[in-house]
Write a protein that holds these residues in place. Structure first.
Motif: not given
Length: 303
Positions: A236-248, A163-168
């Motif tokens: 262009n994806e917004f939803f999954f990065p919004l959920v899986f990435l919390v670090s700025n 969680y909170d990784t680009r790999t996910s």
């Protein structure tokens, strides 16, 4: 004495008179030249309608706030003012966001193409048992909404410390894209020339060697089209990065644009600058691969 019967032949008409008699008054057919120009005019109007929002954003991005307030959104700028672009770039740390989006999109596109190729090779060419059920499974996976997938994927990423990784996101998007790619490539590989496969088998090539040296080179155009679409879809994806990435420091471009516009009050020119910077990389990537996409679509990927 014999009597001859003379029959009058109907008067013959020239092809031009026949054609003119069939034409109804008030209706004239367009020649091939005029029809071509009419189609080109319609396509030009449609292209202008598609490009109009992008041009409007680009014009407002190089204005000053005073020019926008006095002239409105349709007025032309007196000069190129890049202060809005520079201000947004520094405020959002946009270079880091571009790097995150590029790495995630590139990784997801590569994984999606690799998995699609392997699955389609097993289903379309290998004639795997239960291929009909697998195709139905891939079709259902394509029509499922993202909201139904986000919760199980979220808990799976938390349990695997991803969680909170680009790999996910690379893994999630790669697997999701592979469902569409496998469904598409299966029909393509199902019509693959058997003569080439038989020739490779006679030469002693195994399945992996046949895939690498025969199937992939012939279907390279289709694979390039899939790679381009997977890259742009992930970008262009917004939803999954919004959920899986919390670090700025790990956010992607669409998420950074949405959060920055929601938290801070920005003028119209800075907002247009942010929209232009968010759209421009995907447009450039599409233009670079435009010829390859056109070649892959027109040739059907099989030469």
């Amino acid at each position: 004495m014999t009597t001859r019967t003379l029959t009058a032949k109907p008067p013959t008409r020239s092809p031009r008179s026949r054609r003119s008699s069939r034409e109804t008054p008030g209706r004239r057919r367009l020649g091939p030249g005029r029809a071509r120009y009419a189609v080109l005019a319609v396509l030009l109007v449609l292209a202008l309608l598609v490009l109009a929002p992008f041009l409007l954003v680009a014009i407002n991005a190089v204005k000053t706030p005073s020019e926008y307030a006095s002239g409105g959104p349709l007025s032309l700028p007196s000069a190129l003012h890049l202060s809005g672009l520079i201000d947004f770039w520094n405020r959002a740390d946009f270079g880091l966001m571009l790097l995150n989006s590029f790495l995630i999109s590139l990784g997801a596109a590569v994984i999606g193409v690799v998995l699609s190729t392997l699955n389609a090779y097993a289903i379309g060419i290998g004639r795997l048992r239960g291929r009909g059920a697998l195709l139905i499974f891939f079709l259902i996976a394509n029509v499922l909404p993202q909201e139904e997938l986000v919760y199980p994927l979220y808990y799976a990423a938390k349990s695997m410390n991803l969680y909170d990784t680009r790999t996910s996101l690379i893994i999630v998007f790669g697997v999701i894209h592979s469902a569409f790619g496998a469904y598409l490539l299966s029909s393509v590989y199902g019509e693959f020339p058997r003569e080439l496969l038989d020739a490779a088998s006679v030469d002693g090539a195994g399945r992996l060697r046949t895939l690498w040296h025969v199937v992939i080179p012939i279907s390279r155009s289709t694979l390039t089209v899939l790679f381009t679409f997977f890259f742009i879809w992930t970008w262009n994806e917004f939803f999954f990065p919004l959920v899986f990435l919390v670090s700025n420091s790990k956010q992607t471009v669409p998420v950074a644009l949405g959060l920055l516009q929601g938290q801070n009050m920005m003028d119209v020119t800075t907002t247009s600058s942010s929209a232009l910077l968010g759209i421009l990389p995907a447009v450039l990537f599409f233009l670079i691969f435009q010829r390859t996409i056109s070649r892959g679509i027109t040739s059907g990927a099989l030469k």
